[in-house]
Design a protein around this motif. Structure first.
Motif, PDB file in Angstrom:
ATOM      1  N   GLU A 184       0.830  -1.212   0.000  1.00  0.00           N
ATOM      2  CA  GLU A 184       0.000   0.000   0.000  1.00  0.00           C
ATOM      3  C   GLU A 184       0.866   1.264   0.000  1.00  0.00           C
ATOM      4  OE1 GLU A 184      -3.401   2.155   2.736  1.00  0.00           O
ATOM      5  OE2 GLU A 184      -3.055   0.002   2.978  1.00  0.00           O
TER       6      GLU A 184
ATOM      7  N   THR B 131       2.329   1.762  -3.418  1.00  0.00           N
ATOM      8  CA  THR B 131       1.304   2.197  -4.370  1.00  0.00           C
ATOM      9  C   THR B 131       1.028   3.683  -4.204  1.00  0.00           C
ATOM     10  OG1 THR B 131       0.327  -0.021  -4.306  1.00  0.00           O
ATOM     11  CG2 THR B 131      -0.999   1.735  -5.262  1.00  0.00           C
TER      12      THR B 131
ATOM     13  N   TRP C 127      -4.144   5.940 -10.337  1.00  0.00           N
ATOM     14  CA  TRP C 127      -4.117   4.819  -9.397  1.00  0.00           C
ATOM     15  C   TRP C 127      -3.821   3.491 -10.086  1.00  0.00           C
ATOM     16  CZ3 TRP C 127      -3.285   5.000  -4.496  1.00  0.00           C
ATOM     17  CH2 TRP C 127      -3.469   3.864  -3.716  1.00  0.00           C
TER      18      TRP C 127
ATOM     19  N   ALA D 267      -0.260   3.324 -11.038  1.00  0.00           N
ATOM     20  CA  ALA D 267       0.562   3.151  -9.838  1.00  0.00           C
ATOM     21  C   ALA D 267       0.556   1.687  -9.401  1.00  0.00           C
ATOM     22  CB  ALA D 267       0.058   4.044  -8.717  1.00  0.00           C
ATOM     23  N   GLN D 268      -0.598   1.033  -9.481  1.00  0.00           N
ATOM     24  CA  GLN D 268      -0.672  -0.381  -9.130  1.00  0.00           C
ATOM     25  C   GLN D 268       0.165  -1.225 -10.087  1.00  0.00           C
ATOM     26  OE1 GLN D 268      -4.956  -0.719  -9.208  1.00  0.00           O
ATOM     27  NE2 GLN D 268      -5.063  -0.742  -6.959  1.00  0.00           N
TER      28      GLN D 268
ATOM     29  N   VAL E 119       3.842  -0.834  -9.114  1.00  0.00           N
ATOM     30  CA  VAL E 119       4.166  -1.614  -7.914  1.00  0.00           C
ATOM     31  C   VAL E 119       4.207  -3.106  -8.238  1.00  0.00           C
ATOM     32  CG1 VAL E 119       3.391  -2.236  -5.595  1.00  0.00           C
ATOM     33  CG2 VAL E 119       3.337   0.138  -6.333  1.00  0.00           C
ATOM     34  N   GLN E 120       3.312  -3.547  -9.091  1.00  0.00           N
ATOM     35  CA  GLN E 120       3.335  -4.944  -9.511  1.00  0.00           C
ATOM     36  C   GLN E 120       4.656  -5.260 -10.211  1.00  0.00           C
ATOM     37  OE1 GLN E 120       0.081  -6.070 -12.023  1.00  0.00           O
ATOM     38  NE2 GLN E 120       0.615  -8.226 -11.986  1.00  0.00           N
TER      39      GLN E 120
ATOM     40  N   THR F   4      10.781   1.479  -6.778  1.00  0.00           N
ATOM     41  CA  THR F   4       9.497   2.104  -7.128  1.00  0.00           C
ATOM     42  C   THR F   4       9.717   3.475  -7.745  1.00  0.00           C
ATOM     43  OG1 THR F   4       8.425   0.916  -5.309  1.00  0.00           O
ATOM     44  CG2 THR F   4       7.245   2.793  -6.239  1.00  0.00           C
TER      45      THR F   4
END
Length: 163
Positions: free
Chosen positions: A7, A10, A20, A23-24, A27-28, A55
């Motif tokens: 979290e 992200t 969003w 961003a996910q 992070v993935q 990141t």
């Protein structure tokens, strides 16, 4: 690691790419890279700093890519749960102030935004920020001071006391 840092990473990625779902995805990709480098994790001094660095670098790569489109979402950066004792009016005012603050932070130039976010929202020390961004301590202090000044000006323009 995904439960511990997912979290936060992200939110950090969102502050760079301002979308969003993107961003996910970032992070993935970071966790996929982390998985492929799992054998060398023992050599890393701070896993947290390493994940933040991955990141940030991934976000900067996405921003530089030709397919990147800037979309600023109307949502708030940070979701807080309000106490049950506050009135609806106070809750609405607080939520509006949080959204204005989030928008003002998102509108800062990236070099100031990243330092402000890492210092205030991720609560990293100046030394940790210097290591993450590979910058001189004085550079980080200067960016933090200038970022605060720009944020104060933006908040004053929006009608919120910039203290």
């Amino acid at each position: 690691m995904m439960d511990a840092y997912g979290e936060r990473l992200t939110k950090l990625a969102f502050n760079y790419v301002k979308e969003w779902s993107l961003a996910q995805d970032v992070v993935q990709d970071v966790f996929v890279r982390c998985y492929t480098k799992y054998d060398s994790i023992g050599e890393i001094q701070s896993v947290k700093a390493w994940l933040f660095r991955l990141t940030i670098n991934q976000c900067k790569d996405v921003i530089k890519s030709a397919s990147f489109k800037r979309n600023i979402l109307g949502g708030s950066l940070f979701h807080k749960t309000e106490g049950k004792d506050t009135s609806p009016e106070i809750t609405a005012i607080k939520r509006n102030e949080d959204e204005v603050l989030s928008q003002c932070v998102l509108n800062l130039p990236i070099k100031y935004r990243e330092v402000i976010l890492l210092f205030y929202y991720e609560e990293l020390s100046l030394e940790e920020i210097c290591q993450l961004l590979t910058l001189n301590t004085n550079t980080v202090k200067t960016r933090l001071r200038r970022g605060r000044k720009k944020l104060k000006t933006a908040l004053e323009r929006s009608g919120i006391d910039g203290r």
